[in-house]
Design a protein around this motif. Structure first.
Motif, PDB file in Angstrom:
ATOM      1  N   SER A   1     117.293 105.169 -39.027  1.00  0.00           N
ATOM      2  CA  SER A   1     116.152 104.549 -38.353  1.00  0.00           C
ATOM      3  C   SER A   1     116.627 103.575 -37.282  1.00  0.00           C
ATOM      4  CB  SER A   1     115.260 103.835 -39.375  1.00  0.00           C
ATOM      5  OG  SER A   1     114.258 103.108 -38.702  1.00  0.00           O
TER       6      SER A   1
ATOM      7  N   ALA B   1     113.919  98.467 -39.101  1.00  0.00           N
ATOM      8  CA  ALA B   1     114.652  99.735 -39.135  1.00  0.00           C
ATOM      9  C   ALA B   1     115.747  99.687 -40.208  1.00  0.00           C
ATOM     10  CB  ALA B   1     115.246 100.033 -37.768  1.00  0.00           C
TER      11      ALA B   1
ATOM     12  N   GLY C   1     110.502 104.198 -41.214  1.00  0.00           N
ATOM     13  CA  GLY C   1     111.576 104.169 -40.223  1.00  0.00           C
ATOM     14  C   GLY C   1     111.195 104.731 -38.869  1.00  0.00           C
TER      15      GLY C   1
END
Lengths: 95, 485
Positions: B22, B55, B72
């Motif tokens: 991510s 993330a 993500g």
């Protein structure tokens, strides 16, 4: 549907919206024109037609009355233009 | 393909297979913002540091197996939805420094699903406008032609999706504010049924018309976002208490047995011929997919929609915006003679011209002596428009129309002519009046400028819309074109 400058000023006063002379004249012209266009609604026969306030209406929306937590006072007051001792500060209403 | 060009379902697959993290995906999107945003100005606030933190957290969830499908994936949120700790401006001087102490329900749900929020998107001030030119900060530019508007009021959200400056975005739609910019930017935009998505934490414009929905790169992504944001919320008493289906089950590539209608009133006077032609061509595709198309559907009160809408919406707005008195939050003028003077100066300096115009218009329609002739009359016409949709949607499953009468117009072209600006919503606002759902999907181009097709359904008929939109999308390539940036 021609609005006068006085009517425009009266509307602004009703909502306490400060507008200057130039805006008064511009709104007078534009609102008159818009309202003129909206006269088209008067052509519609609405006899016996009830008004719709909400298109997808729900009635008697109930829930359990359960105590929950409120936002912290300090967070709520963080955006206040002026505050004192955990309260919003306001100007005197009666002078 | 550059990572930032991924759809949600493509990115989710890459994350699930651990081919990318991510953080890498988010970095790619942030780099894209860095590259294009100075030209299109889609964002009011870019939340880079927070996005990278989210993330990292998403990558942790993915590795420990607690990830959801949207975990993500970068998203952009229109700047009229409250985000805790992140300023929420409504693109207005009035809320320029407002930092909400809570999240809107939609934002809360997306966070629970693992959203990476890359920023808050530009809009017409308080969602009042059709071009993003009414932002108090700066206009947003159409990536297909930078001299043209992206539509509004969710223009920033539409442009962020169209330019791959996010993977998906959230917008709000009161009279076309998701669908019209989606059409103008060639992305997918859905306005759900009124009440399908909670409005809690959405800064109110016209409460009986406002609805939140997704702007995405394709129809599959639209269904995936709806799966997360739709559903009942006890904090919004107008939210509908009905179960939410799995919208991805509607994504089937044929239309056998689906009955579609084309209401003739939507091919309005002044409609650009290329737009009408694109929709006619689209109906041929829909027929080839198995749908029947009825060209005799009629919604005769359509011509009164614009006037009814521009009485109802400003009336509600004039009441909703009375709260900006400079006391509890927002812009506040302190140099004033007394309380009334402070309030007048606060509103006079905090609101821009279109917001003032609508407050004045709504106040007029609600004021003594005009209430019956304007506001109540508009509500009665609203009933007729709503009934007409009900009737039409008894014989067909969905209606097909252009999203807008023209392709994106030039910046400045309609700015000083409110009626002309209002007319750009003429095909979308009856849908809000009736409370039914509508989706806009890419349906062609005229001289390189996007054309949107709107599909309209019954209340809670999102599944039919998604099915028609998906089948059409699978049979065409319009959604794969990228703006020349």
């Amino acid at each position: 549907m021609k609005l006068s400058r006085e009517e425009v000023k009266h509307l602004a006063l009703l909502v306490r919206l400060g507008i200057n002379e130039e805006e008064t004249e511009r709104f007078r012209e534009q609102l008159s024109n818009i309202l003129e266009n909206f006269q088209i609604l008067q052509q519609v026969d609405t006899t016996d037609v009830p008004p719709t306030a909400h298109a997808i209406a729900l009635e008697n929306v109930l829930r359990e009355d359960e105590p929950g937590s409120s936002l912290p006072v300090v967070d709520v007051l963080a955006n206040a233009p002026s505050q004192e001792e955990g309260y919003f500060m306001v100007r005197a209403v009666l002078e | 393909m550059d990572l930032c060009q991924s759809t949600i379902h493509q990115a989710a697959e890459l994350l699930r297979r651990r081919e990318v993290s991510s953080v890498e995906l988010t970095r790619a999107v942030l780099d894209r913002i860095e590259k294009v945003d100075s030209r299109v100005r889609a964002f009011v606030t870019i939340t880079e540091d927070m996005a990278l933190e989210q993330a990292k957290e998403a990558d942790r969830r993915i590795s420990d197996g607690t990830a959801a499908l949207l975990t993500g994936i970068p998203a952009a949120i229109k700047d009229n939805m409250c985000t805790r700790g992140i300023r929420t401006t409504c693109s207005s001087r009035m809320l320029e420094n407002f930092v909400p102490p809570y999240d809107a329900t939609v934002v809360e749900r997306l966070h629970a699903a693992g959203m990476v929020m890359v920023g808050k998107t530009n809009m017409d001030e308080f969602a009042m406008g059709s071009s993003n030119e009414h932002s108090a900060f700066f206009p947003t530019y159409n990536p297909w032609d930078l001299s043209r508007v992206p539509g509004g009021s969710s223009g920033g959200s539409a442009v962020s999706v169209a330019t791959d400056a996010t993977i998906y975005a959230i917008g709000s739609d009161t009279g076309g504010s998701i669908r019209q910019p989606a059409g103008f930017c060639s992305v997918v935009g859905l306005k759900p049924t009124y009440g399908r998505v909670s409005r809690y934490g959405l800064v109110a414009f016209a409460s009986s018309l406002d609805q939140i929905g997704p702007l995405t790169k394709d129809v599959t992504d639209c269904a995936l976002v709806m799966n997360v944001i739709a559903g009942h919320d006890s904090r919004d008493s107008t939210s509908l208490p009905y179960p939410v289906p799995d919208y991805t089950e509607s994504l089937v590539p044929d239309l056998k047995g689906v009955r579609l209608g084309v209401p003739k009133e939507y091919f309005v006077e002044g409609m650009q011929p290329e737009v009408a032609q694109a929709i006619r061509s689209a109906t041929v595709v829909l027929e080839e997919l198995g749908a029947t198309v009825d060209w005799d559907v009629s919604l005769p009160h359509t011509r009164y929609g614009l006037a009814a809408y521009y009485i109802i919406a400003p009336s509600e707005a004039s009441a909703n915006l009375a709260r900006y008195d400079g006391v509890k939050y927002g812009f506040s003028v302190k140099e004033a003679e007394n309380m009334w003077d402070a309030m007048e100066k606060t509103k006079g300096n905090g609101f821009g011209p279109e917001v003032k115009r609508r407050i004045m218009l709504g106040t007029y329609a609600l004021s003594a002596g005009y209430y019956d002739a304007y506001y109540l009359k508009a509500l009665r016409v609203r009933t007729l428009i709503r009934r007409e949709f009900e009737e039409a949607l008894k014989t067909v499953d969905a209606l097909v129309t252009p999203t807008s009468p023209t392709v994106p117009f030039k910046i400045g072209e309609k700015l000083d002519d409110p009626i002309q600006m209002y007319l750009s919503d003429v095909c979308t606002l009856p849908i809000n009046i009736a409370g039914v759902p509508g989706i806009s999907v890419p349906a062609g181009f005229a001289d390189g400028l996007p054309i949107g097709m709107q599909i309209i359904g019954r209340p809670l008929g999102e599944e039919v819309l998604l099915r028609v939109a998906y089948a059409y999308e699978q049979a065409t390539d319009w959604h794969k074109r990228k703006p020349p940036l």
